[in-house]
Motif scaffolding. Structure first.
Motif, PDB file in Angstrom:
ATOM      1  N   THR A  23       6.454  -2.209   3.139  1.00  0.00           N
ATOM      2  CA  THR A  23       5.736  -0.894   1.895  1.00  0.00           C
ATOM      3  C   THR A  23       4.616  -1.100   1.317  1.00  0.00           C
ATOM      4  O   THR A  23       3.910  -1.004   1.018  1.00  0.00           O
ATOM      5  N   LEU A  24       5.047  -2.154   0.440  1.00  0.00           N
ATOM      6  CA  LEU A  24       4.560  -2.602  -0.723  1.00  0.00           C
ATOM      7  C   LEU A  24       3.453  -3.440  -0.162  1.00  0.00           C
ATOM      8  O   LEU A  24       2.595  -3.568  -0.720  1.00  0.00           O
ATOM      9  N   ALA A  27       0.726  -1.287   1.355  1.00  0.00           N
ATOM     10  CA  ALA A  27       0.528  -0.919   0.615  1.00  0.00           C
ATOM     11  C   ALA A  27      -0.928  -1.544  -0.748  1.00  0.00           C
ATOM     12  O   ALA A  27      -2.170  -1.018  -0.732  1.00  0.00           O
ATOM     13  N   GLY A  31      -5.041  -1.410   0.270  1.00  0.00           N
ATOM     14  CA  GLY A  31      -5.410  -0.162  -0.534  1.00  0.00           C
ATOM     15  C   GLY A  31      -7.175  -1.121  -0.664  1.00  0.00           C
ATOM     16  O   GLY A  31      -8.151  -1.129  -1.781  1.00  0.00           O
ATOM     17  N   GLY A  53      -4.125   2.777  -0.038  1.00  0.00           N
ATOM     18  CA  GLY A  53      -3.238   2.497  -0.811  1.00  0.00           C
ATOM     19  C   GLY A  53      -2.139   3.244  -0.433  1.00  0.00           C
ATOM     20  O   GLY A  53      -1.016   2.439   0.464  1.00  0.00           O
ATOM     21  N   VAL A  54      -2.612   4.661   0.192  1.00  0.00           N
ATOM     22  CA  VAL A  54      -1.234   5.674   0.446  1.00  0.00           C
ATOM     23  C   VAL A  54      -1.196   5.733   2.287  1.00  0.00           C
ATOM     24  O   VAL A  54      -0.241   5.476   2.746  1.00  0.00           O
ATOM     25  N   GLY A  56      -1.993   2.698   3.859  1.00  0.00           N
ATOM     26  CA  GLY A  56      -0.888   1.679   3.696  1.00  0.00           C
ATOM     27  C   GLY A  56       0.431   1.363   3.785  1.00  0.00           C
ATOM     28  O   GLY A  56       1.426   0.761   4.262  1.00  0.00           O
ATOM     29  N   ALA A  57       0.629   2.135   2.369  1.00  0.00           N
ATOM     30  CA  ALA A  57       2.048   2.197   2.358  1.00  0.00           C
ATOM     31  C   ALA A  57       2.901   3.038   3.704  1.00  0.00           C
ATOM     32  O   ALA A  57       4.309   2.710   3.449  1.00  0.00           O
ATOM     33  N   THR A  61       5.837   1.138   6.391  1.00  0.00           N
ATOM     34  CA  THR A  61       7.414   1.777   5.029  1.00  0.00           C
ATOM     35  C   THR A  61       7.137   2.259   7.418  1.00  0.00           C
ATOM     36  O   THR A  61       8.915   1.520   7.653  1.00  0.00           O
TER      37      THR A  61
END
Length: 65
Positions: A23-24, A27, A31, A53-54, A56-57, A61
């Motif tokens: 997830t990180l 993001a 981003g 970023g949203v 990508g997160a 996930t």
């Protein structure tokens, strides 16, 4: 034409590097990709980074599970 090629290259690079991300990492990569695409296309860099970023997160996930 040149902006389209650069935008496409950035999208492909961002999309292909999201394959094995958590997830990180997703993001962070999203981003950076969103900011890059927004900068090249003349859009708002902050909004591009936020949306990327949203996205990508979420992708990080889903792919990680």
């Amino acid at each position: 034409m040149k902006k389209t090629l650069i935008t496409t290259a950035l999208l492909l690079a961002a999309g292909s590097s999201l394959g094995a991300c958590s997830t990180l990492r997703g993001a962070a990569i999203g981003g950076a990709g969103g900011a890059g695409v927004a900068a090249v296309s003349g859009g708002d860099v902050e909004k591009g980074a936020a949306v990327g970023g949203v996205g990508g997160a979420v992708v990080g996930t889903v792919v990680d599970d």
